[in-house]
Structure formats: structure tokens, C-alpha cells
Design a protein around this motif. Structure first.
Motif, PDB file in Angstrom:
ATOM      1  N   LEU A  61      -5.609 -62.724 -44.136  1.00  0.00           N
ATOM      2  CA  LEU A  61      -5.218 -61.838 -45.259  1.00  0.00           C
ATOM      3  C   LEU A  61      -4.429 -60.778 -45.976  1.00  0.00           C
ATOM      4  N   SER A  62      -4.950 -59.640 -45.082  1.00  0.00           N
ATOM      5  CA  SER A  62      -3.741 -58.979 -45.206  1.00  0.00           C
ATOM      6  C   SER A  62      -2.091 -58.971 -44.743  1.00  0.00           C
ATOM      7  N   LEU A  63      -1.548 -59.951 -43.699  1.00  0.00           N
ATOM      8  CA  LEU A  63      -0.739 -60.318 -43.435  1.00  0.00           C
ATOM      9  C   LEU A  63      -0.393 -61.194 -45.088  1.00  0.00           C
ATOM     10  N   GLN A  64      -0.896 -62.350 -45.559  1.00  0.00           N
ATOM     11  CA  GLN A  64      -0.110 -62.931 -46.515  1.00  0.00           C
ATOM     12  C   GLN A  64       0.107 -62.135 -47.791  1.00  0.00           C
ATOM     13  N   LYS A  65      -0.926 -60.968 -47.383  1.00  0.00           N
ATOM     14  CA  LYS A  65      -1.136 -60.786 -49.301  1.00  0.00           C
ATOM     15  C   LYS A  65       0.923 -59.450 -49.180  1.00  0.00           C
ATOM     16  N   ALA A  66       1.090 -59.074 -47.456  1.00  0.00           N
ATOM     17  CA  ALA A  66       2.105 -58.017 -47.559  1.00  0.00           C
ATOM     18  C   ALA A  66       3.300 -59.029 -47.639  1.00  0.00           C
ATOM     19  N   HIS A  67       3.373 -60.231 -47.078  1.00  0.00           N
ATOM     20  CA  HIS A  67       4.731 -60.732 -47.310  1.00  0.00           C
ATOM     21  C   HIS A  67       4.898 -61.507 -48.488  1.00  0.00           C
ATOM     22  N   LEU A  68       3.451 -61.823 -49.282  1.00  0.00           N
ATOM     23  CA  LEU A  68       3.895 -62.338 -50.734  1.00  0.00           C
ATOM     24  C   LEU A  68       4.222 -61.178 -51.482  1.00  0.00           C
ATOM     25  N   ASP A  69       4.123 -60.132 -51.423  1.00  0.00           N
ATOM     26  CA  ASP A  69       4.555 -59.007 -52.286  1.00  0.00           C
ATOM     27  C   ASP A  69       6.140 -58.541 -51.838  1.00  0.00           C
ATOM     28  N   GLY A  70       5.883 -58.469 -50.566  1.00  0.00           N
ATOM     29  CA  GLY A  70       7.376 -58.200 -49.968  1.00  0.00           C
ATOM     30  C   GLY A  70       8.983 -59.366 -50.485  1.00  0.00           C
ATOM     31  N   ILE A  71       8.382 -60.889 -50.606  1.00  0.00           N
ATOM     32  CA  ILE A  71       9.325 -61.848 -51.165  1.00  0.00           C
ATOM     33  C   ILE A  71       9.191 -61.797 -52.742  1.00  0.00           C
ATOM     34  N   VAL A  72       8.116 -60.974 -53.332  1.00  0.00           N
ATOM     35  CA  VAL A  72       8.280 -61.234 -54.925  1.00  0.00           C
ATOM     36  C   VAL A  72       8.974 -59.898 -55.332  1.00  0.00           C
ATOM     37  N   ALA A  73       8.858 -58.360 -54.242  1.00  0.00           N
ATOM     38  CA  ALA A  73      10.132 -57.527 -54.786  1.00  0.00           C
ATOM     39  C   ALA A  73      11.297 -57.893 -54.477  1.00  0.00           C
ATOM     40  N   ALA A  74      11.625 -58.663 -52.890  1.00  0.00           N
ATOM     41  CA  ALA A  74      12.689 -59.124 -52.798  1.00  0.00           C
ATOM     42  C   ALA A  74      13.518 -59.665 -54.528  1.00  0.00           C
ATOM     43  N   GLY A  75      12.959 -60.433 -54.977  1.00  0.00           N
ATOM     44  CA  GLY A  75      13.609 -60.890 -56.489  1.00  0.00           C
ATOM     45  C   GLY A  75      14.531 -62.183 -56.262  1.00  0.00           C
ATOM     46  N   GLY A  76      15.445 -62.466 -57.199  1.00  0.00           N
ATOM     47  CA  GLY A  76      15.844 -64.078 -56.745  1.00  0.00           C
ATOM     48  C   GLY A  76      15.018 -64.957 -58.350  1.00  0.00           C
ATOM     49  N   ARG A  83       9.057 -70.940 -54.133  1.00  0.00           N
ATOM     50  CA  ARG A  83       9.605 -71.941 -52.446  1.00  0.00           C
ATOM     51  C   ARG A  83       9.142 -71.152 -51.592  1.00  0.00           C
ATOM     52  N   ALA A  84       9.407 -70.072 -51.411  1.00  0.00           N
ATOM     53  CA  ALA A  84       9.768 -68.735 -50.046  1.00  0.00           C
ATOM     54  C   ALA A  84       8.201 -68.426 -50.032  1.00  0.00           C
ATOM     55  N   VAL A  85       7.046 -67.907 -51.026  1.00  0.00           N
ATOM     56  CA  VAL A  85       5.887 -67.774 -51.200  1.00  0.00           C
ATOM     57  C   VAL A  85       5.228 -68.928 -50.389  1.00  0.00           C
ATOM     58  N   CYS A  86       5.873 -70.325 -50.717  1.00  0.00           N
ATOM     59  CA  CYS A  86       4.921 -71.606 -50.319  1.00  0.00           C
ATOM     60  C   CYS A  86       4.519 -72.168 -49.561  1.00  0.00           C
ATOM     61  N   VAL A  87       5.882 -71.740 -48.848  1.00  0.00           N
ATOM     62  CA  VAL A  87       6.363 -71.748 -47.213  1.00  0.00           C
ATOM     63  C   VAL A  87       5.303 -70.348 -46.733  1.00  0.00           C
ATOM     64  N   ASP A  88       5.620 -69.147 -46.924  1.00  0.00           N
ATOM     65  CA  ASP A  88       5.004 -68.303 -46.017  1.00  0.00           C
ATOM     66  C   ASP A  88       3.640 -68.848 -45.715  1.00  0.00           C
ATOM     67  N   VAL A  89       2.921 -69.105 -47.211  1.00  0.00           N
ATOM     68  CA  VAL A  89       1.200 -68.952 -46.698  1.00  0.00           C
ATOM     69  C   VAL A  89       1.194 -70.179 -46.437  1.00  0.00           C
TER      70      VAL A  89
END
Length: 203
Positions: A61-76, A83-89
Motif C-alpha cells: 500500500l505504501s509503495l503504490q501510494k508513493a508511486h501514485l504521488d510521484g506520477i501525479v507530481a510529474a505532471g503531463g 495510463r501510467a497510474v493504471c499500469v503501475d498499480v
């Protein structure tokens, strides 16, 4: 034995035992014997067997949330972010497939405070995901005829069902599964994809 490894040893032993014989029937004594540590060493890191069950899921859970926050912060563009969030989860859920399987099978046995904490943290993840979908809706990319809560549930039901059919031995790799599930989801929620489906239904 390095003390820094004790928590990992205990967690791995607990995961294997919970998976093979069930959470309820696994004793603390069995866990420490399998981990090769003393009860005192285990209790230095975990207060109870409940804490171990929570810790097993907390890592994912912690890893997925950290990845989500990072992907959102990167923007685009929002479609690319979703798409990036879905692939990651999907990929991380496959990486932690044993942990997720054990936890969802036994989470009802957690004490109420721990269960509430897990529920709250999962809701925070889903809320951030839903906010991305809302951005896409506001930009006219994603369909609005279905409640966002249902769109979120649609995707995560596929993720939670992975343990029922996915095998690391193949034939699909985790990357292939992540790309395919993501593509299916995005096609189902995009306005362009929905228009094509509607036109096909008319013929």
C-alpha cells in the motif's frame, strides 16, 4: 544475524505461513521458528500477529501510494497520467501478489482500529485516482454518463481479481497484463471509444 534483517525475516516467514496454512491457524511460535528468531526479537518489531498481517499489506500500500504521488507530481496530459497510474498499480499488485492474496483473505480478522486505518488509506488512494478521472472528464476525455465511483470500482475490481487467475509462470508477463488491463479500462471510459462502440451497436 543482523538485527536490521529481523523484521524482514519475520515478515517473510509470516507471509509464507499465512499463505500455506491460513492466518487463523498460524501461531506466533511457528512464525518465529520459521524466521529463526526469538519471540523477543519479533516483539521488538511487531506487537502481535495482527501487526504482521497489517505489515504485509502496508508495504504494498505504501509503495503504490508513493508511486501514485510521484506520477501525479510529474505532471503531463491527464490521459497519460491515468495510463501510467493504471499500469503501475497492476504491476505492483502482481509483484506483491502473495501479500495481497493473504491480506484480502484475512483482513476481516484485523482489529477494528487497524481495519479502519487500511480502509482509510485505500480510500485516499481511490480518491486521488478519482480526481484524475474527474480532470479527464472536465477536459471532455472521459465519459460522464457513469458515476466516477463506479469507474474506479470497475478498474480496481480487475486488480483485486488478479490473484484468482494470474500466474507468474505465464503465459502473459506482468507488463503485458498491465498494458492490456489498462487499455481495456481506458477504452471503456473514453468518450472516443464509447462513440465507436455506440456506432458499432447501431449496425
Amino acid at each position: 544475524m543482523k538485527t536490521t534483517n529481523v523484521a524482514d525475516q519475520v515478515t517473510r516467514a509470516a507471509l509464507e505461513l499465512f499463505a500455506s496454512q491460513g492466518y487463523a491457524t498460524t501461531s506466533v511460535q511457528q512464525i518465529v521458528e520459521a524466521a529463526g528468531v526469538t519471540k523477543g526479537a519479533m516483539y521488538h518489531y511487531f506487537q502481535s500477529k495482527d501487526d504482521l498481517l497489517f505489515a504485509i499489506y502496508d508495504r504494498m500500500l505504501s509503495l503504490q501510494k508513493a508511486h501514485l504521488d510521484g506520477i501525479v507530481a510529474a505532471g503531463g496530459p491527464v490521459a497519460d497520467v491515468v495510463r501510467a497510474v493504471c499500469v503501475d498499480v497492476v504491476e505492483t499488485s502482481i509483484d506483491f501478489l502473495p501479500e495481497g492474496t493473504v491480506f484480502f483473505r484475512s483482513m476481516h480478522m484485523l482489529p477494528e482500529p487497524r481495519l479502519k486505518e487500511v480502509t482509510q488509506r485505500r480510500r485516499e488512494y481511490h480518491d486521488e485516482f478519482a480526481a484524475l478521472l474527474r480532470r479527464g472528464q472536465d477536459e471532455g476525455l472521459f465519459r460522464t454518463d457513469v458515476p466516477r465511483s463506479l469507474l474506479v470500482a470497475h478498474f480496481f475490481s480487475d486488480v483485486h481479481y488478479l490473484s484468482h487467475w494470474y500466474s507468474p509462470e505465464g503465459p502473459e508477463t506482468k507488463s503485458q497484463v498491465a498494458q492490456q488491463l489498462t487499455e481495456l479500462f481506458l477504452r471503456s471510459i473514453t468518450e472516443q471509444g464509447r462513440g465507436a462502440d455506440d456506432r458499432a451497436d447501431q449496425h
